[in-house]
Design an enzyme around this catalytic site. Structure first.
Site, PDB file in Angstrom:
ATOM      1  N   SER A 286       0.830  -1.203   0.000  1.00  0.00           N
ATOM      2  CA  SER A 286       0.000   0.000   0.000  1.00  0.00           C
ATOM      3  C   SER A 286       0.862   1.250   0.000  1.00  0.00           C
ATOM      4  CB  SER A 286      -0.853  -0.032   1.267  1.00  0.00           C
ATOM      5  OG  SER A 286      -1.457   1.213   1.491  1.00  0.00           O
TER       6      SER A 286
ATOM      7  N   THR B 124       0.424   3.416   1.874  1.00  0.00           N
ATOM      8  CA  THR B 124       0.525   3.795   3.277  1.00  0.00           C
ATOM      9  C   THR B 124       1.982   3.699   3.766  1.00  0.00           C
ATOM     10  OG1 THR B 124      -0.587   3.516   5.395  1.00  0.00           O
ATOM     11  CG2 THR B 124       0.062   1.514   4.307  1.00  0.00           C
TER      12      THR B 124
ATOM     13  N   TYR C 173      -2.080  -1.758  10.921  1.00  0.00           N
ATOM     14  CA  TYR C 173      -2.331  -2.182   9.530  1.00  0.00           C
ATOM     15  C   TYR C 173      -1.157  -1.776   8.633  1.00  0.00           C
ATOM     16  CZ  TYR C 173      -3.763  -1.508   4.716  1.00  0.00           C
ATOM     17  OH  TYR C 173      -3.774  -1.496   3.354  1.00  0.00           O
TER      18      TYR C 173
ATOM     19  N   LYS D 158       2.054  -4.005   6.512  1.00  0.00           N
ATOM     20  CA  LYS D 158       2.490  -3.898   5.108  1.00  0.00           C
ATOM     21  C   LYS D 158       4.015  -3.697   5.052  1.00  0.00           C
ATOM     22  CE  LYS D 158      -1.533  -4.500   3.328  1.00  0.00           C
ATOM     23  NZ  LYS D 158      -1.841  -5.839   2.784  1.00  0.00           N
TER      24      LYS D 158
ATOM     25  N   ASN E 268      -5.347   4.451  -4.077  1.00  0.00           N
ATOM     26  CA  ASN E 268      -6.708   4.237  -3.557  1.00  0.00           C
ATOM     27  C   ASN E 268      -7.602   3.537  -4.587  1.00  0.00           C
ATOM     28  OD1 ASN E 268      -5.529   6.245  -1.712  1.00  0.00           O
ATOM     29  ND2 ASN E 268      -7.585   6.344  -0.857  1.00  0.00           N
TER      30      ASN E 268
ATOM     31  N   LEU F 118     -13.973   6.255   1.459  1.00  0.00           N
ATOM     32  CA  LEU F 118     -14.737   7.347   0.857  1.00  0.00           C
ATOM     33  C   LEU F 118     -15.805   6.886  -0.148  1.00  0.00           C
ATOM     34  CD1 LEU F 118     -15.204  10.366   0.419  1.00  0.00           C
ATOM     35  CD2 LEU F 118     -13.282  10.368  -1.189  1.00  0.00           C
TER      36      LEU F 118
END
Ligand code: UD1
Length: 343
Positions: A126, A128, A151, A155, A181, A202
Site C-alpha cells: 500500500s 501507506t 495495519y 504492510k 486508492n 470514501l
C-alpha cells in the site's frame, strides 16, 4: 493453462483480479475465509467469465489448510496474496488480530512455496508505507515512513519479510505492488466493493449516501494545505489495478523479472481532492451527494499520489480508465446492490 492461487480471492480487489486472470487464460484457485466477503462473489465471477474458479473456504493462517490445498490442487505456479485485514482504524484497536492475520498468512505461504514448486508471489502492499510524503508524486524510492497504524506496519513488515526470504536464497520471485486508492467496480456490475457495516472508505460511503442509505457524507477537513483544503489521493480503477496483477504474474512465470524482488507503485499519477471527487461523481452520474465539512480524521495523510512511471515502463501497465467512468461503475454497482436487495 498455469494454475494460480489467489488468497482473499472473493474480496474486493481479489475478485476483480480473478476475473482478469481467467480472461488472460489462467486457471484460478481461490482461498478465502469469507471474513469480509461471501461466496456469492464466486457466482458473480462465473457470470462474467463463464468459468467457475475453484473455491476453498479456509483460513491462510492455518498452515494445515494450505498444505491440503496444495495437495488437492497440484502444480500451482504463482500466488497472489490478498488475504489480509485492511481497516486502518480497527487495526489500532485489534493489533494482535492484524499482526496474526496479515503476517502468519504471508509466512505460511512463503514457507510452502519452495516445497510445492511455486515460482512467484505477488504481494498487495500500500501507499501507506510512504506515510505523509515530503514530495509528490512518490516514486518507489521515496522514503518509507514510520507506520501510523498496525495495519500500515503489517504492510511494511511484510515487505521486509519477503525481502529477507528472497535474499536468503529462496528459489522463487516476488512482485510487491503498492496500491494507491482502489475505487469503482467491474463494468458488468456483477462484482464490486461490499463493505461490512458502516463504510470507512470514501467511495462506498459516498455511493451509499447518494442512494439514501446514509444521510450525508462527512468530508474530513477543508483546512489542509491543498488547493481546496480537502485531502488529495490517487484514485485508481479496480479493474485497471487487477490487470497489473496479471502483468506481474506473467513477469515472474515467464522469467522476465529484472530482480528477484520488484516493487511497483500502482496509481494513475493524478492527485484528486475529496471535494473534486464528489464533483466528478455528481457530474458523471447526475446524482447529488449531500455532504458537509467536518473536522479532520485522525491519522489522515494530507496528500499523496503516485509516480507510476516504473509500472508503466517496466511492467508495461498503465491505468487507462477515466475517473468519470470509474465513478459511474461505482454507482452502477450500488444500484445493483439495491436491485438485488443486498442494501
Ligand atoms: C487508507 C490508506 C490505505 C489503506 C486504506 C484502507 C493512506 C494514505 N491510505 O486510505 O493504505 O489501504 O486506508 O482502508 O494511509 N474521507 C472523507 N469522508 C469519509 C471517508 C473518507 O472525507 O467518509 C476522505 C479521507 O479523509 C481521505 C479520502 O477520503 O482523504 C480517502 O479516504 P479512504 O477511502 O478512507 O482511504 P485512505 O484513508 O486514503
Amino acid at each position: 493453462m498455469d494454475r494460480i492461487l489467489v488468497t482473499g480471492g472473493t474480496g474486493y480487489i481479489g475478485s476483480h483480479t480473478v476475473v482478469e486472470l481467467q480472461q488472460a487464460g489462467y486457471e484460478v484457485v481461490i482461498i478465502d475465509n469469507l471474513s469480509n466477503s461471501n461466496r456469492d462473489v464466486v457466482d458473480g465471477i462465473e457470470r462474467i467469465t463463464g468459468v467457475r474458479p475453484a473455491f476453498v473456504e479456509g483460513d491462510c493462517t492455518d498452515i494445515g489448510t494450505l498444505r491440503k490445498l496444495f495437495a488437492d490442487y497440484p502444480g500451482i505456479k504463482g500466488i497472489i496474496n490478498f488475504a489480509a485485514s485492511k481497516a486502518v482504524g480497527e487495526s489500532v484497536h485489534k493489533p494482535i488480530l492484524y499482526y496474526r492475520n496479515n503476517l502468519n498468512t504471508l509466512l505460511n505461504l512463503l514457507d510452502l512455496m519452495e516445497p510445492n514448486g511455486v515460482k512467484g508471489i505477488v504481494f498487495s502492499s500500500s501507499c501507506t508505507v510512504y506515510g505523509e510524503p515530503d514530495e509528490n508524486p512518490v516514486t518507489e524510492e521515496s522514503p518509507i515512513k514510520k507506520a501510523t497504524s498496525p495495519y500500515g506496519n503489517t504492510k511494511q513488515i511484510s515487505e521486509e519479510i519477503i525481502t529477507d526470504v528472497i535474499n536468503s536464497g529462496a528459489r522463487f520471485k516476488s512482485v510487491i505492488l503498492r496500491y494507491f486508492n482502489p475505487v469503482g467496480a467491474h463494468p458488468s456490475a456483477e462484482i464490486g466493493e461490499l463493505p461490512n457495516g458502516v463504510p470507512q472508505n470514501l467511495i462506498p460511503y459516498l455511493t451509499q449516501t447518494a442512494i439514501g442509505i446514509r444521510k450525508e457524507l462527512s468530508v474530513f477537513g477543508d483546512d489542509y494545505n491543498t488547493p481546496d483544503g480537502s485531502c488529495i489521493r490517487d484514485y485508481i480503477n479496480v479493474v485497471d489495478l487487477a490487470k497489473a496483477h496479471v502483468a506481474a504474474v506473467e513477469r515472474m512465470l515467464q522469467d522476465k523479472s529484472e530482480d528477484k524482488i520488484e516493487i511497483f507503485n500502482l496509481g494513475t499519477g493524478n492527485g484528486v481532492s475529496v471535494l473534486q471527487l464528489i464533483n466528478v461523481f455528481e457530474s458523471a452520474t447526475g446524482v447529488k451527494v449531500p455532504h458537509k465539512i467536518v473536522g479532520r480524521r485522525d491519522g489522515d495523510i494530507e496528500k499523496v499520489w503516485a509516480d507510476p512511471e516504473r509500472a508503466n515502463k517496466v511492467l508495461g501497465w498503465k491505468a487507462t480508465s477515466s475517473l468519470e467512468d470509474t465513478m459511474r461503475s461505482a454507482w452502477n454497482w450500488q444500484l445493483k446492490l439495491r436491485e438485488r436487495g443486498v442494501m
